[in-house]
Motif scaffolding. Sequence first.
Motif, PDB file in Angstrom:
ATOM      1  N   THR A  70      18.009   0.814 -30.638  1.00 34.10           N
ATOM      2  CA  THR A  70      17.290   2.080 -30.557  1.00 34.10           C
ATOM      3  C   THR A  70      16.058   2.100 -31.450  1.00 34.10           C
ATOM      4  N   ALA A  71      16.131   1.462 -32.614  1.00 28.13           N
ATOM      5  CA  ALA A  71      14.950   1.425 -33.484  1.00 28.13           C
ATOM      6  C   ALA A  71      13.838   0.601 -32.837  1.00 28.13           C
ATOM      7  N   TYR A  72      14.212  -0.494 -32.195  1.00 29.34           N
ATOM      8  CA  TYR A  72      13.226  -1.313 -31.492  1.00 29.34           C
ATOM      9  C   TYR A  72      12.568  -0.518 -30.379  1.00 29.34           C
ATOM     10  N   TRP A  73      13.367   0.183 -29.588  1.00 39.57           N
ATOM     11  CA  TRP A  73      12.794   0.953 -28.490  1.00 39.57           C
ATOM     12  C   TRP A  73      11.891   2.075 -29.029  1.00 39.57           C
ATOM     13  N   THR A  74      12.307   2.731 -30.100  1.00 37.77           N
ATOM     14  CA  THR A  74      11.482   3.779 -30.705  1.00 37.77           C
ATOM     15  C   THR A  74      10.150   3.207 -31.169  1.00 37.77           C
ATOM     16  N   TRP A  75      10.193   2.029 -31.783  1.00 41.26           N
ATOM     17  CA  TRP A  75       8.963   1.364 -32.196  1.00 41.26           C
ATOM     18  C   TRP A  75       8.043   1.145 -30.997  1.00 41.26           C
ATOM     19  N   ARG A  76       8.599   0.701 -29.898  1.00 40.53           N
ATOM     20  CA  ARG A  76       7.804   0.484 -28.689  1.00 40.53           C
ATOM     21  C   ARG A  76       7.179   1.793 -28.208  1.00 40.53           C
TER      22      ARG A  76
END
Length: 467
Positions: A70-76
């Motif tokens: 989820t943190a990766y997707w939020t970063w994107r």
Amino acid sequence: MADHDIALMAHLMRRAGFGAPYEALEAWAAKGYEAAVEELLHPEHQPDGIEMDVMERYFIEWRELLAGGTAYWTWRMINSQRPLQEKIALFWHGILCTGHSKCENPRQQLVEFDMFRRLGLGSFRDILLEISRDPAMVFYLDNCMSHKDAINENYGRELLELFSMGVGMDGHPNYTEDDVKACARAFTGWTITNAIPRYPYGRYASHFIYNTADHDDGEKTFLGETGRFNGDDIIDIIVKQPATARFVSRHLYNFFVADDVQVPAWQDTPPPDPEAIHMLETAYFESNYEIRAMLRVLFNADFFKKARFAKVKSPVETVVGTMRLVGDFTTPKPGLPEIVAEMRYMGQDLANPPTVEGWHMGKEWLDSGTLVERINFTADQVGNVNLPGVRAIIDRLGSEGPTLSAEHVAQGCLKMLGHYELPEDTYDMLVAHAQKDGELRTDADNFSQRVGQMLQLIVATQEYLFA
């Protein structure tokens, strides 16, 4: 450039993306509305801009960023130059749901979300085919537990009820229990490879496999057609149904245009704008089920352009939109998992919807607890005058004269937040607050703080809850 053009672009970017700073809105508007729509609809023409090797080398919390998903997707979502690509992935995640609470494999879900980015604007047939082969989905809805001599109906049922057709339309059912059983039989043998022990190199990815020995190859009758159907045959039958065109069209309208009633009520509740839904249904069939073609019609239609502030922002839209506005987390630094947690506190646990039905949207995003969380979060961010996006607003207002009226500052802040509109009494209260401390001199030490306070008051209004 007319304010109307920028206001319309702000509306488009809130819906086709997660909003944008005012300077970016001006740049988009300079391209022209239809050209901007085409650019959004073709994200492959823009650089991806997300460099995983940089994230692995420099992101202090890389283990959480990559393993947590989820943190990766939020970063994107915060940093992507392809806003509609991320928005359409979020759209499909809310319909073709898997949840971490059962999958317990965030990396496997990341593969699924990548598939949504890759195919999400393409043919609905291809999307259904790939989600049926997606290992996270095969496990989440137990199709790996469905065998030709022991049918599990979970995936077959949800494919019809929640993923493609809906229970009914115009007061009539779209399928029968016999159709569910036939659908489930057709997907036997669609499973995943055995798990490889995770040690010593960590968890291995699962892969789809078609086990012919475990497939029920008998004759089946599905939605009035008979044959020795496999799963791909079932999907071919589903996508040509009028109910499927209606289902996809209402979902697109509900997500991108205006809040509809919740999905379970669609069988007996007509669409709020039947003409708009008919336009989308027509585009669905004329384009051979292509989502891009449907969105082209949607974004260019008057019903979309007139639907400003007709949707309650989701928690993801609230958090990501705020981060894009204030210009935070544009470079690797600690704290991103805490930003993700804010979405959960507001009621949307990304990658972990409450059920396979996804999240209920619209006014159900709001209650006394989540409303306070929204206001506190957005006010804290826009009140931080050291953040680049907030600083840009302050500097732009500061360049407009040595002394500004309270009305000028209020109108300028509303415009730069995305051309928000307030009722007269609410607007008068903002102006009265700004007048309490005397004239607004742009060279005064407290000018930045006073602008920050104005921004905080605006994001605390009822109107700012809407996109």
